[in-house]
Design a protein around this motif. Structure first.
Motif, PDB file in Angstrom:
ATOM      1  N   LYS A 115       0.829  -1.208   0.000  1.00 53.26           N
ATOM      2  CA  LYS A 115       0.000   0.000   0.000  1.00 53.26           C
ATOM      3  C   LYS A 115       0.860   1.254   0.000  1.00 53.26           C
ATOM      4  N   HIS A 116       1.877   1.300   0.844  1.00 56.63           N
ATOM      5  CA  HIS A 116       2.734   2.479   0.920  1.00 56.63           C
ATOM      6  C   HIS A 116       3.593   2.636  -0.337  1.00 56.63           C
ATOM      7  N   SER A 117       4.052   1.533  -0.898  1.00 56.27           N
ATOM      8  CA  SER A 117       4.935   1.615  -2.067  1.00 56.27           C
ATOM      9  C   SER A 117       4.201   2.127  -3.303  1.00 56.27           C
ATOM     10  N   LEU A 118       2.870   1.985  -3.314  1.00 54.37           N
ATOM     11  CA  LEU A 118       2.064   2.441  -4.443  1.00 54.37           C
ATOM     12  C   LEU A 118       1.359   3.769  -4.159  1.00 54.37           C
ATOM     13  N   ASP A 119       1.746   4.404  -3.071  1.00 53.97           N
ATOM     14  CA  ASP A 119       1.140   5.676  -2.666  1.00 53.97           C
ATOM     15  C   ASP A 119       1.849   6.836  -3.367  1.00 53.97           C
ATOM     16  N   SER A 120       1.165   7.511  -4.246  1.00 54.77           N
ATOM     17  CA  SER A 120       1.775   8.596  -5.024  1.00 54.77           C
ATOM     18  C   SER A 120       2.126   9.806  -4.166  1.00 54.77           C
ATOM     19  N   ASN A 121       1.570   9.881  -2.955  1.00 49.03           N
ATOM     20  CA  ASN A 121       1.807  11.040  -2.092  1.00 49.03           C
ATOM     21  C   ASN A 121       3.049  10.898  -1.208  1.00 49.03           C
ATOM     22  N   TYR A 122       3.697   9.750  -1.238  1.00 50.53           N
ATOM     23  CA  TYR A 122       4.865   9.543  -0.382  1.00 50.53           C
ATOM     24  C   TYR A 122       6.038  10.400  -0.847  1.00 50.53           C
ATOM     25  N   LYS A 123       6.649  11.132   0.100  1.00 50.31           N
ATOM     26  CA  LYS A 123       7.743  12.054  -0.236  1.00 50.31           C
ATOM     27  C   LYS A 123       9.050  11.727   0.494  1.00 50.31           C
ATOM     28  N   GLY A 124       9.081  10.626   1.217  1.00 53.34           N
ATOM     29  CA  GLY A 124      10.313  10.268   1.921  1.00 53.34           C
ATOM     30  C   GLY A 124      10.524  10.999   3.225  1.00 53.34           C
ATOM     31  N   ASP A 125       9.438  11.505   3.817  1.00 57.14           N
ATOM     32  CA  ASP A 125       9.562  12.298   5.047  1.00 57.14           C
ATOM     33  C   ASP A 125      10.103  11.499   6.225  1.00 57.14           C
ATOM     34  N   PRO A 210     -11.246   0.871   0.320  1.00 53.62           N
ATOM     35  CA  PRO A 210     -11.250   0.655  -1.138  1.00 53.62           C
ATOM     36  C   PRO A 210      -9.835   0.437  -1.664  1.00 53.62           C
ATOM     37  N   CYS A 211      -9.739  -0.314  -2.747  1.00 54.19           N
ATOM     38  CA  CYS A 211      -8.435  -0.528  -3.373  1.00 54.19           C
ATOM     39  C   CYS A 211      -7.985   0.758  -4.073  1.00 54.19           C
ATOM     40  N   LEU A 212      -6.692   0.884  -4.253  1.00 52.73           N
ATOM     41  CA  LEU A 212      -6.158   2.040  -4.965  1.00 52.73           C
ATOM     42  C   LEU A 212      -6.617   2.017  -6.418  1.00 52.73           C
ATOM     43  N   ASN A 213      -6.881   3.184  -6.949  1.00 53.96           N
ATOM     44  CA  ASN A 213      -7.321   3.291  -8.339  1.00 53.96           C
ATOM     45  C   ASN A 213      -6.114   3.432  -9.253  1.00 53.96           C
ATOM     46  N   GLU A 214      -5.908   2.435 -10.113  1.00 50.97           N
ATOM     47  CA  GLU A 214      -4.778   2.413 -11.045  1.00 50.97           C
ATOM     48  C   GLU A 214      -3.455   2.676 -10.319  1.00 50.97           C
ATOM     49  N   PRO A 215      -3.110   1.834  -9.363  1.00 50.32           N
ATOM     50  CA  PRO A 215      -1.882   2.057  -8.581  1.00 50.32           C
ATOM     51  C   PRO A 215      -0.610   1.942  -9.416  1.00 50.32           C
ATOM     52  N   CYS A 251      -7.482  -5.562   0.148  1.00 51.76           N
ATOM     53  CA  CYS A 251      -7.182  -5.454  -1.280  1.00 51.76           C
ATOM     54  C   CYS A 251      -5.921  -6.236  -1.625  1.00 51.76           C
ATOM     55  N   LYS A 252      -6.078  -7.277  -2.422  1.00 54.48           N
ATOM     56  CA  LYS A 252      -4.936  -8.078  -2.859  1.00 54.48           C
ATOM     57  C   LYS A 252      -4.298  -7.508  -4.116  1.00 54.48           C
ATOM     58  N   ASN A 253      -4.986  -6.562  -4.744  1.00 56.16           N
ATOM     59  CA  ASN A 253      -4.511  -6.006  -5.997  1.00 56.16           C
ATOM     60  C   ASN A 253      -3.137  -5.371  -5.851  1.00 56.16           C
ATOM     61  N   LEU A 258       2.788  -5.102  -6.787  1.00 62.61           N
ATOM     62  CA  LEU A 258       4.144  -4.978  -6.250  1.00 62.61           C
ATOM     63  C   LEU A 258       4.954  -6.235  -6.551  1.00 62.61           C
ATOM     64  N   GLY A 259       4.325  -7.398  -6.402  1.00 60.83           N
ATOM     65  CA  GLY A 259       5.023  -8.653  -6.680  1.00 60.83           C
ATOM     66  C   GLY A 259       5.535  -8.720  -8.105  1.00 60.83           C
ATOM     67  N   LYS A 260       4.728  -8.287  -9.057  1.00 58.47           N
ATOM     68  CA  LYS A 260       5.135  -8.308 -10.468  1.00 58.47           C
ATOM     69  C   LYS A 260       6.289  -7.343 -10.723  1.00 58.47           C
ATOM     70  N   ILE A 261       6.210  -6.169 -10.098  1.00 62.65           N
ATOM     71  CA  ILE A 261       7.270  -5.171 -10.279  1.00 62.65           C
ATOM     72  C   ILE A 261       8.597  -5.689  -9.746  1.00 62.65           C
ATOM     73  N   LEU A 262       8.572  -6.282  -8.549  1.00 60.83           N
ATOM     74  CA  LEU A 262       9.807  -6.778  -7.942  1.00 60.83           C
ATOM     75  C   LEU A 262      10.357  -7.980  -8.708  1.00 60.83           C
ATOM     76  N   LYS A 263       9.473  -8.776  -9.276  1.00 61.60           N
ATOM     77  CA  LYS A 263       9.933  -9.900 -10.100  1.00 61.60           C
ATOM     78  C   LYS A 263      10.654  -9.390 -11.344  1.00 61.60           C
ATOM     79  N   GLN A 264      10.113  -8.339 -11.951  1.00 61.02           N
ATOM     80  CA  GLN A 264      10.753  -7.738 -13.119  1.00 61.02           C
ATOM     81  C   GLN A 264      12.120  -7.161 -12.769  1.00 61.02           C
ATOM     82  N   LYS A 265      12.248  -6.657 -11.546  1.00 60.97           N
ATOM     83  CA  LYS A 265      13.509  -6.082 -11.100  1.00 60.97           C
ATOM     84  C   LYS A 265      14.453  -7.146 -10.543  1.00 60.97           C
TER      85      LYS A 265
END
Length: 311
Positions: A115-125, A210-215, A251-253, A258-265
């Motif tokens: 959830k946090h890794s797909l949060d567009s508002n995260y700024k590294g605070d 609710p699940c994230l919209n287009e994370p 939300c499992k989405n 994230l799993g797919k992204i990390l597999k690609q990396k």
């Protein structure tokens, strides 16, 4: 205003600024000396203990409270430390990871939240939890600057980097609440019957989020994932990302994305959010996302088995 009055005001301003600047440095170096002798508590002591011991460790746990309270690292390796800390995210953990020694074999178990890794508002605070070490550690300073957290006033008045932590430092200096010679970073959560009752009531009234919209993977998360993956590959580290159990995952989405992204990396990722689904009990939980000490010990045993299978 005549010339002499203006000159007087300018001199007075210079004098005041000089005195304030000097006092700031006196206060800062006093707090820095205090901080260097504090090795307990979340206000900086735990980080100090980690930085003191990190070069000799074989196994390290990093992440938020879901790393801190969920992994009994000593059951996995006697030569280990759990540097999980409540409220932290990728910037804090990745920065500390980058302080590890080069070319020393170490296993790094890093908790990541889909959830946090797909949060567009995260700024590294969360890196501001390391602010008091800004003028003492070049790696922390570089990461701080890269995130744009080097505020101009903090650059001038160094003691501002200790804001919000001074009382904690004094408390842990004079009244440390544990022995660092026996402390390994893991902080189990012991629950009472009343807490079990409260959690049960919360579950009965829980509204699904609710699940994230287009994370999409947050850009700061992506940068840090790429950097720590490269750091570990170049410096003989085994990096494993994991997601700890959740009692009810709405939300499992985000997990799948994230799993797919990390597999690609090509980054090893253990998604264990559903670990207790087939054999769950309220005795294993403090709340929806935090295990009790009982649940954490069972979870740790599973992690140990998975780690042993890698060898």
């Amino acid at each position: 205003m005549n010339k002499h009055s203006l000159l007087y005001i300018i001199k007075l301003i210079i004098l005041v600024v000089s005195v304030v600047y000097t006092l700031d440095k006196v206060v800062y170096f006093g707090l820095e000396t205090l901080n260097k002798n504090v090795y307990t508590g979340a206000s900086g002591g735990k980080v100090n203990q980690f930085l003191r011991e990190k070069d000799n460790l074989d196994f390290i746990v990093l992440g938020s409270s879901r790393a801190n309270h969920h992994v009994d690292n000593i059951k996995i390796s006697k030569n280990s430390f759990n540097m999980g800390l409540d409220g932290t995210k990728i910037a804090f953990s990745a920065t500390l990871l980058k302080t590890l020694p080069t070319n020393k074999a170490q296993i790094i178990l890093l908790h990541i939240s889909p959830k946090h890794s797909l949060d567009s508002n995260y700024k590294g605070d969360d890196i501001e939890g390391l602010s008091k070490l800004y003028h003492q550690n070049n790696i922390i300073k570089e990461e701080y600057n890269a995130l744009g957290k080097n505020k101009i006033m903090n650059q001038i008045f160094w003691s501002l980097n200790f804001n919000g932590t001074v009382m904690g430092l004094f408390k842990n200096y004079f009244f440390p609440n544990y022995d660092i010679n026996t402390y390994s970073g893991y902080d189990p959560l012991y629950i009472t019957d009343e807490q079990k009752r409260i959690f049960k009531t919360v579950l009965e009234n829980k509204i699904n989020e609710p699940c994230l919209n287009e994370p999409k993977l947050n850009s700061i998360y992506e940068r840090y994932l790429d950097e720590i993956s490269l750091f570990c590959k170049e410096n003989n580290k085994k990096l494993i990302l994991f997601t700890a159990p959740i009692y009810q995952d709405d939300c499992k989405n985000d997990d799948d994305i994230l799993g797919k992204i990390l597999k690609q990396k090509n980054i090893e990722y253990w998604n264990m959010t559903s670990f207790f689904n087939e054999n769950n009990s309220l005795n294993y939980w403090r709340d929806n996302s935090h295990l009790s000490n009982t649940g954490a010990e069972i979870f740790t045993d599973s992690l140990k088995l998975k780690l042993n299978q890698l060898k």
